[in-house]
Design a protein around this motif. Structure first.
Motif, PDB file in Angstrom:
ATOM      1  N   SER A 117     -23.669  25.206 -33.581  1.00  0.00           N
ATOM      2  CA  SER A 117     -22.425  25.876 -33.988  1.00  0.00           C
ATOM      3  C   SER A 117     -21.384  25.788 -32.879  1.00  0.00           C
ATOM      4  N   ALA A 118     -21.827  25.993 -31.630  1.00  0.00           N
ATOM      5  CA  ALA A 118     -20.905  25.884 -30.503  1.00  0.00           C
ATOM      6  C   ALA A 118     -20.366  24.459 -30.366  1.00  0.00           C
ATOM      7  N   ALA A 119     -21.245  23.465 -30.528  1.00  0.00           N
ATOM      8  CA  ALA A 119     -20.813  22.065 -30.403  1.00  0.00           C
ATOM      9  C   ALA A 119     -19.827  21.696 -31.503  1.00  0.00           C
ATOM     10  N   LEU A 120     -20.131  22.099 -32.733  1.00  0.00           N
ATOM     11  CA  LEU A 120     -19.245  21.777 -33.843  1.00  0.00           C
ATOM     12  C   LEU A 120     -17.916  22.510 -33.718  1.00  0.00           C
ATOM     13  N   VAL A 126     -14.519  20.455 -33.785  1.00  0.00           N
ATOM     14  CA  VAL A 126     -13.684  20.576 -34.977  1.00  0.00           C
ATOM     15  C   VAL A 126     -12.443  21.422 -34.708  1.00  0.00           C
ATOM     16  N   PHE A 127     -12.563  22.464 -33.892  1.00  0.00           N
ATOM     17  CA  PHE A 127     -11.378  23.270 -33.563  1.00  0.00           C
ATOM     18  C   PHE A 127     -10.319  22.403 -32.891  1.00  0.00           C
ATOM     19  N   GLY A 128     -10.746  21.620 -31.900  1.00  0.00           N
ATOM     20  CA  GLY A 128      -9.783  20.764 -31.206  1.00  0.00           C
ATOM     21  C   GLY A 128      -9.148  19.745 -32.132  1.00  0.00           C
ATOM     22  N   VAL A 129      -9.960  19.157 -33.017  1.00  0.00           N
ATOM     23  CA  VAL A 129      -9.443  18.137 -33.928  1.00  0.00           C
ATOM     24  C   VAL A 129      -8.445  18.743 -34.915  1.00  0.00           C
ATOM     25  N   ILE A 130      -8.782  19.921 -35.467  1.00  0.00           N
ATOM     26  CA  ILE A 130      -7.932  20.536 -36.486  1.00  0.00           C
ATOM     27  C   ILE A 130      -6.645  21.100 -35.893  1.00  0.00           C
ATOM     28  N   GLN A 131      -6.758  21.764 -34.741  1.00  0.00           N
ATOM     29  CA  GLN A 131      -5.621  22.513 -34.207  1.00  0.00           C
ATOM     30  C   GLN A 131      -4.848  21.777 -33.122  1.00  0.00           C
ATOM     31  N   GLY A 132      -5.337  20.621 -32.672  1.00  0.00           N
ATOM     32  CA  GLY A 132      -4.699  19.933 -31.552  1.00  0.00           C
ATOM     33  C   GLY A 132      -3.228  19.677 -31.757  1.00  0.00           C
ATOM     34  N   ARG A 133      -2.867  19.083 -32.892  1.00  0.00           N
ATOM     35  CA  ARG A 133      -1.466  18.743 -33.119  1.00  0.00           C
ATOM     36  C   ARG A 133      -0.593  19.985 -33.231  1.00  0.00           C
ATOM     37  N   VAL A 175     -10.326  19.139 -23.189  1.00  0.00           N
ATOM     38  CA  VAL A 175     -11.510  19.607 -22.460  1.00  0.00           C
ATOM     39  C   VAL A 175     -12.524  20.212 -23.443  1.00  0.00           C
ATOM     40  N   LEU A 176     -12.020  20.994 -24.394  1.00  0.00           N
ATOM     41  CA  LEU A 176     -12.899  21.621 -25.382  1.00  0.00           C
ATOM     42  C   LEU A 176     -13.606  20.565 -26.229  1.00  0.00           C
ATOM     43  N   MET A 177     -12.866  19.565 -26.690  1.00  0.00           N
ATOM     44  CA  MET A 177     -13.488  18.511 -27.503  1.00  0.00           C
ATOM     45  C   MET A 177     -14.509  17.718 -26.685  1.00  0.00           C
ATOM     46  N   ALA A 178     -14.177  17.446 -25.428  1.00  0.00           N
ATOM     47  CA  ALA A 178     -15.114  16.719 -24.569  1.00  0.00           C
ATOM     48  C   ALA A 178     -16.388  17.526 -24.332  1.00  0.00           C
ATOM     49  N   ALA A 179     -16.243  18.859 -24.289  1.00  0.00           N
ATOM     50  CA  ALA A 179     -17.415  19.714 -24.077  1.00  0.00           C
ATOM     51  C   ALA A 179     -18.403  19.639 -25.230  1.00  0.00           C
ATOM     52  N   SER A 180     -17.945  19.197 -26.396  1.00  0.00           N
ATOM     53  CA  SER A 180     -18.859  19.103 -27.542  1.00  0.00           C
ATOM     54  C   SER A 180     -19.956  18.061 -27.292  1.00  0.00           C
ATOM     55  N   LEU A 181     -19.673  17.031 -26.502  1.00  0.00           N
ATOM     56  CA  LEU A 181     -20.660  15.970 -26.269  1.00  0.00           C
ATOM     57  C   LEU A 181     -21.893  16.484 -25.522  1.00  0.00           C
ATOM     58  N   PRO A 182     -21.742  17.157 -24.359  1.00  0.00           N
ATOM     59  CA  PRO A 182     -22.949  17.704 -23.719  1.00  0.00           C
ATOM     60  C   PRO A 182     -23.617  18.788 -24.558  1.00  0.00           C
ATOM     61  N   LEU A 183     -22.834  19.513 -25.354  1.00  0.00           N
ATOM     62  CA  LEU A 183     -23.433  20.529 -26.217  1.00  0.00           C
ATOM     63  C   LEU A 183     -24.314  19.884 -27.285  1.00  0.00           C
ATOM     64  N   PHE A 184     -23.845  18.781 -27.871  1.00  0.00           N
ATOM     65  CA  PHE A 184     -24.676  18.066 -28.853  1.00  0.00           C
ATOM     66  C   PHE A 184     -25.927  17.496 -28.184  1.00  0.00           C
ATOM     67  N   ALA A 185     -25.778  16.970 -26.964  1.00  0.00           N
ATOM     68  CA  ALA A 185     -26.932  16.433 -26.239  1.00  0.00           C
ATOM     69  C   ALA A 185     -27.940  17.540 -25.936  1.00  0.00           C
ATOM     70  N   LEU A 186     -27.436  18.704 -25.522  1.00  0.00           N
ATOM     71  CA  LEU A 186     -28.306  19.843 -25.251  1.00  0.00           C
ATOM     72  C   LEU A 186     -29.015  20.296 -26.522  1.00  0.00           C
ATOM     73  N   PHE A 187     -28.285  20.290 -27.635  1.00  0.00           N
ATOM     74  CA  PHE A 187     -28.872  20.661 -28.926  1.00  0.00           C
ATOM     75  C   PHE A 187     -30.015  19.712 -29.285  1.00  0.00           C
ATOM     76  N   ALA A 188     -29.805  18.394 -29.115  1.00  0.00           N
ATOM     77  CA  ALA A 188     -30.845  17.415 -29.440  1.00  0.00           C
ATOM     78  C   ALA A 188     -32.080  17.617 -28.565  1.00  0.00           C
ATOM     79  N   ALA A 189     -31.870  17.841 -27.254  1.00  0.00           N
ATOM     80  CA  ALA A 189     -33.005  18.048 -26.341  1.00  0.00           C
ATOM     81  C   ALA A 189     -33.754  19.329 -26.704  1.00  0.00           C
ATOM     82  N   TYR A 190     -33.020  20.375 -27.033  1.00  0.00           N
ATOM     83  CA  TYR A 190     -33.635  21.653 -27.401  1.00  0.00           C
ATOM     84  C   TYR A 190     -34.462  21.503 -28.682  1.00  0.00           C
TER      85      TYR A 190
END
Length: 565
Positions: free
Chosen positions: A206-209, A213-220, A230-245
């Motif tokens: 949920s945090a990764a998404l 998605v927040f950055g993509v929807i609200q950026g413009r 920065v927020l959108m970039a943070a989704s990548l390590p969050l997804f990686a952490l989710f997969a490892a978990y």
């Protein structure tokens, strides 16, 4: 009622719920001006009425799908439908922008519980030879639903002159009927071995998404500040952490939210990539083209909806063709669909370039039909390719991942094509203003205004035109447009000057949008060409007839789908 009869009846109920959700993703856009006037809503609040639903929906889909695996797909579906009806009621009765935004967020979460049960039900309840037919029906209805939102809003608001509240309140009786029918008809199914909810996985995904998605929807809307990237970039390590978990949870013998073994299946992992790319071109195209028709060429919401509606007819026809042709020709049917969509985009660009501001609906309707036909060749077969090999234990989670991929793709496409379109509008605005200036000068000269007044009025027209094209709030009035060159003129002369400026402004705006939409539509051309290439990642036998399963008997658990041949 036998089990086969029950599952087809249940599918019609599920599809009705899916129709409501797809309708609500587009119908509200047409009602925004009325909502803004009625609730005196700010531009930020209006944006969140749309974005709040989309964000909550995208974030909750994977969890919603897994809840069906755990607690029963029928039970969770009914809970989602009832919640959707109640939150629609709250939206329709909202007395403030904040209440409407909150209701829309809860409505999105309700849809996230309801919608994943559709694909998972098809995957576990239908034998292999019927899945494709069921998905073709679902794809047909989905195509109609996406296009029906603006059309239904136009009918409710323009033809019947109902309040904007009607677009939400219409969901209430439909939700009640769907919930009662589901309780009476829909067979229950759940994953074997009683999996448990994975709170850690829910929190991480949920945090990764949310970050993405927040950055993509609200950026413009926010002007793309650095923290959004920065927020959108943070989704990548969050997804990686989710997969490892999730891998660690599964190795420990517990129930992961999403089994990483799903992504070891080539059809599923490559199919999700195709879903992300493919859907990033569809909603983005329709949004950009609708903006072009309404703001650029002055079409009414109803007229613009009728202009793009032939795509739904194409989807309905092609979905049935796809269901029959794919067992024989496999992924070549999907490839043909991608080619048709790319060619249709090029055709629209050529047609807009040829007709310019004089473009009429029938100039593009046949091309948009071809676009929809290509889309209909892909939709049911792509869904079939992604989910058909998934084990019943993970059907809900897989459905949630697929639906999340669709929503993330949609959001990415809308953001990217929006940036291209509105940047092009702002960049080309000075040229369009210069092109309209001779019309302004001739009109002012015909009114026998002094040369100094004409020159000052032309300068102010140019500044106002460019500032209007570059603002983020389409309903706002730039400061440069509030300084009226007609302030010192007699009322009758001032009114004539305003008519001259308004006419020239419409012509200049049409020119600006014509040039800008041609640039923006190059993005979906690239998307569908990329989709054609990515389809080669799917297994060679994707979509071809697999060994059939026997029907489940009354009261028995539905069998697991066979893998892709």
């Amino acid at each position: 009622m036998s089990y086969p009869e029950r599952r087809w009846a249940a599918l019609s109920i599920l599809i009705t719920a899916g129709f409501m959700d797809l309708l609500d993703t587009t119908i509200v856009n047409v009602a925004i001006p009325a909502i803004r006037r009625s609730l005196d809503a700010s531009y930020a609040a209006i944006q969140w009425i749309v974005a709040g639903y989309l964000l909550a929906f995208a974030v909750g889909l994977i969890t919603g799908g897994r809840l069906g695996d755990i607690f029963g797909r029928k039970r969770v579906f009914v809970i989602g439908v009832v919640a959707f009806g109640l939150t629609s009621l709250a939206s329709g009765l909202a007395e403030s922008p904040g209440m409407l935004v909150g209701s829309r967020v809860l409505q999105g979460l309700s849809a996230a519980v309801m919608v994943p049960q559709i694909l998972s039900f098809v995957q576990v309840s239908f034998p292999r030879d019927e899945q494709r037919k069921a998905l073709a029906i679902y794809a047909s209805v989905a195509g109609v639903a996406v296009m029906s939102g603006p059309l239904m809003a136009g009918v409710l608001l323009d033809v019947f002159d109902f309040s904007w509240r009607s677009i939400f309140l219409i969901n209430v009786p439909v939700s009640a009927v769907v919930a009662v029918a589901a309780l009476a008809v829909m067979p229950e199914s759940r994953a074997p071995d009683a999996p448990r909810l994975d709170p850690g996985g829910v929190a991480l995904v949920s945090a990764a998404l949310f970050a993405l998605v927040f950055g993509v929807i609200q950026g413009r809307q926010l002007g793309w500040p650095a923290w959004v990237f920065v927020l959108m970039a943070a989704s990548l390590p969050l997804f990686a952490l989710f997969a490892a978990y999730e891998r660690r949870v599964e190795r420990a013998g517990r129930s992961p939210l999403v089994s990483m073994t799903l992504f070891a299946q080539r059809a599923f992992s490559s199919g999700i990539v195709v879903v992300l790319v493919f859907f990033s071109g569809i909603v983005g195209f329709f949004l950009a083209f609708t903006v072009f028709l309404q703001l650029g060429l002055g079409y009414s919401p109803l007229d613009s909806a009728l202009t793009t509606f032939p795509s739904s007819v194409g989807v309905v026809i092609a979905s049935q063709v796809s269901a029959k042709a794919t067992p024989r020709f496999g992924r070549h049917v999907l490839s043909l669909g991608a080619i048709l969509m790319a060619v249709a985009m090029v055709g629209i660009i050529w047609t807009v370039d040829r007709h310019g501001a004089g473009l009429e609906a029938w100039d593009v309707r046949p091309i948009i039909f071809v676009f929809g036909f290509g889309m209909g060749l892909i939709l049911p077969s792509l869904a079939d390719a992604v989910i058909s090999g998934v084990d019943e234990r993970h059907a809900g989670a897989a459905s949630g991942v697929v639906n999340t991929g669709i929503q993330v793709g949609n959001a990415l496409g809308v953001a990217i094509i929006g940036v291209i379109l509105f940047s092009a509008i702002g960049t080309h605005a000075p040229a369009s203003a210069r092109g309209a200036e001779p019309e302004v000068s001739r009109g002012l000269a015909a009114l026998d205004l002094p040369p100094a007044v004409r020159a000052r009025t032309v300068r102010q027209f140019r500044t106002c035109f460019v500032d209007t094209a570059r603002q983020r709030d389409p309903a706002g009035v730039p400061a440069s447009c509030r300084r009226r060159a007609t302030a010192q003129l007699p009322p009758q002369a001032a009114q004539r000057v305003r008519r001259v400026l308004a006419t020239a402004g419409r012509h200049g705006r049409a020119d600006d949008f014509v040039e800008s939409i041609k640039r923006a539509l190059l993005y979906p051309v690239g998307v569908f060409v990329a989709t054609f290439a990515l389809l080669f990642l799917l297994p060679v036998g994707t979509g071809r007839t697999a060994p059939e399963r026997g029907d489940a008997t009354e009261g028995a658990e539905p069998p697991v789908a066979e893998g892709i041949a």
